[in-house]
Design an enzyme around this catalytic site. Structure first.
Site, PDB file in Angstrom:
ATOM      1  CD  GLU A 228      -0.079 -19.923   8.227  1.00 37.80           C
ATOM      2  OE1 GLU A 228      -0.360 -20.913   7.531  1.00 37.80           O
ATOM      3  OE2 GLU A 228       0.494 -18.903   7.783  1.00 37.80           O
TER       4      GLU A 228
ATOM      5  CG  ASP B 117      -5.798 -11.034  19.984  1.00 38.25           C
ATOM      6  OD1 ASP B 117      -4.951 -11.942  19.932  1.00 38.25           O
ATOM      7  OD2 ASP B 117      -5.621  -9.961  20.582  1.00 38.25           O
TER       8      ASP B 117
ATOM      9  CG  ASP C  85       1.994  -7.351  12.006  1.00 33.05           C
ATOM     10  OD1 ASP C  85       2.007  -6.991  10.815  1.00 33.05           O
ATOM     11  OD2 ASP C  85       1.028  -7.950  12.525  1.00 33.05           O
TER      12      ASP C  85
HETATM   13  C1  LIG Z   1       3.020  -9.237   8.579  1.00 34.37           C
HETATM   14  S1  LIG Z   1       1.584 -10.168   8.371  1.00 34.37           S
HETATM   15  C2  LIG Z   1       2.204 -11.731   7.774  1.00 34.37           C
HETATM   16  C3  LIG Z   1       1.127 -12.552   7.121  1.00 34.37           C
HETATM   17  C4  LIG Z   1       1.561 -13.938   6.618  1.00 34.37           C
HETATM   18  N1  LIG Z   1       1.959 -14.793   7.701  1.00 34.37           N
HETATM   19  C5  LIG Z   1       2.644 -13.831   5.575  1.00 34.37           C
HETATM   20  O1  LIG Z   1       3.782 -14.249   5.878  1.00 34.37           O
HETATM   21  O2  LIG Z   1       2.348 -13.355   4.470  1.00 34.37           O
HETATM   22  C6  LIG Z   1       1.144 -10.591  10.048  1.00 34.37           C
HETATM   23  C7  LIG Z   1      -0.310 -11.036  10.178  1.00 34.37           C
HETATM   24  O3  LIG Z   1      -0.563 -11.444  11.523  1.00 34.37           O
HETATM   25  C8  LIG Z   1      -1.870 -11.031  11.870  1.00 34.37           C
HETATM   26  N2  LIG Z   1      -1.925 -10.926  13.330  1.00 34.37           N
HETATM   27  C9  LIG Z   1      -1.154 -10.120  14.107  1.00 34.37           C
HETATM   28  N3  LIG Z   1      -1.457 -10.293  15.399  1.00 34.37           N
HETATM   29  C10 LIG Z   1      -2.468 -11.203  15.450  1.00 34.37           C
HETATM   30  C11 LIG Z   1      -3.227 -11.770  16.494  1.00 34.37           C
HETATM   31  N4  LIG Z   1      -3.005 -11.417  17.771  1.00 34.37           N
HETATM   32  N5  LIG Z   1      -4.181 -12.674  16.186  1.00 34.37           N
HETATM   33  C12 LIG Z   1      -4.412 -13.017  14.895  1.00 34.37           C
HETATM   34  N6  LIG Z   1      -3.724 -12.515  13.849  1.00 34.37           N
HETATM   35  C13 LIG Z   1      -2.765 -11.623  14.124  1.00 34.37           C
HETATM   36  C14 LIG Z   1      -2.026  -9.690  11.171  1.00 34.37           C
HETATM   37  O4  LIG Z   1      -3.383  -9.337  11.006  1.00 34.37           O
HETATM   38  C15 LIG Z   1      -1.298  -9.927   9.859  1.00 34.37           C
HETATM   39  O5  LIG Z   1      -2.173 -10.387   8.853  1.00 34.37           O
END
Ligand SMILES: C[S@@+](CC[C@H](N)C(=O)[O-])C[C@H]1O[C@@H](n2cnc3c(N)ncnc32)[C@H](O)[C@@H]1O
Length: 218
Positions: free
Chosen positions: A53, A105, A127
């Site tokens: 995930e 990341d 995002d």
């Molecule tokens: C808008 S949130 C959605 C979180 C969750 N999937 C939900 O639906 O509640 C997007 C998440 O992706 C993570 N994220 C964005 N780019 C990432 C990356 N390159 N590697 C790891 N995590 C990442 C962000 O830190 C954030 O917590």
């Protein structure tokens, strides 16, 4: 494999100060993390399937899947430390033993994963970076789609969701660029085996109706 450069990461790495219990949970992070260079057999000895995930946020979806599928090894990648702490709290309360975290990341992890090693990948409510000039920051982009295709097993699936219609169109466009991916599900109704996420619940409350996609790798 040597770590290669990845493009700059634009999201948040830290949020509000954590409550005492979550800070305590973070002490376990190293114990439940995967470290690079990666050896999947050592991380999940004897396990047949690994699911990944990406951006698990608060970790509720990851925790629910891990509890329902104890025979699967899970990797949760999340760059936001408050989200990581939240999952570690679920891990300890639900006694989940089949999840390892990558608190960085995900692109650094993807480049280290072997070809055909992952059976399912989830990218839920990523995002949206709505401004056109920020679209290049989106995690669903041509480079990442190629990497996802490389690490996914033949017959494996990718589940995606968003409540931003333009991002759904963007995802469809990006996945169309990879001939191995076949869209096999696209709907506002999700399958029963698909747990909710925090962003999904917030979107529904705000009457932004999510759209769900499943791609299979041919
Ligand atoms: C808008 S949130 C959605 C979180 C969750 N999937 C939900 O639906 O509640 C997007 C998440 O992706 C993570 N994220 C964005 N780019 C990432 C990356 N390159 N590697 C790891 N995590 C990442 C962000 O830190 C954030 O917590």
């Amino acid at each position: 494999m040597k770590e290669q450069e990845v493009d700059k990461f634009y999201g948040r790495r830290k949020g509000r100060p954590l409550r005492k219990h979550k800070t305590e949970c973070l002490k376990d992070l190293d114990l439940y993390s995967i470290h690079l260079p990666l050896n999947l057999q050592m991380v999940f000895p004897g396990i047949q399937e690994v699911w990944l995930e990406i951006g698990f946020g608060g970790g509720e979806h990851l925790a629910a899947l891990a509890e329902k599928n104890p025979e699967v090894g899970f990797i949760g990648a999340e760059a936001f430390i408050n989200g990581v702490a939240s999952f570690l709290q679920y891990r300890s309360e639900m006694n989940l033993t089949n999840v390892r975290l990558f608190a960085n990341d995900v692109r650094l992890l993807l480049q280290q994963l072997p070809e055909n090693s992952i059976t399912k990948i989830f990218i839920l409510f990523p995002d949206p970076w709505p401004k056109k000039k920020h679209h290049k920051r989106r995690i669903v982009n041509p480079k990442v789609a190629q990497e996802l295709c490389r690490v996914l097993k033949k017959g494996g699936e990718i589940r995606l969701a968003s409540d931003v219609p333009e991002y759904i169109e963007h995802m469809k466009h990006i996945f169309q660029l990879v001939p191995e991916f076949k869209l096999c599900f696209s709907s506002h109704e999700k399958p029963n085996d698909w747990p909710s996420t925090r962003y999904e619940m917030k979107a529904i409350e705000a009457q932004h109706y999510p759209h769900y996609l499943i791609y299979l790798k041919n």
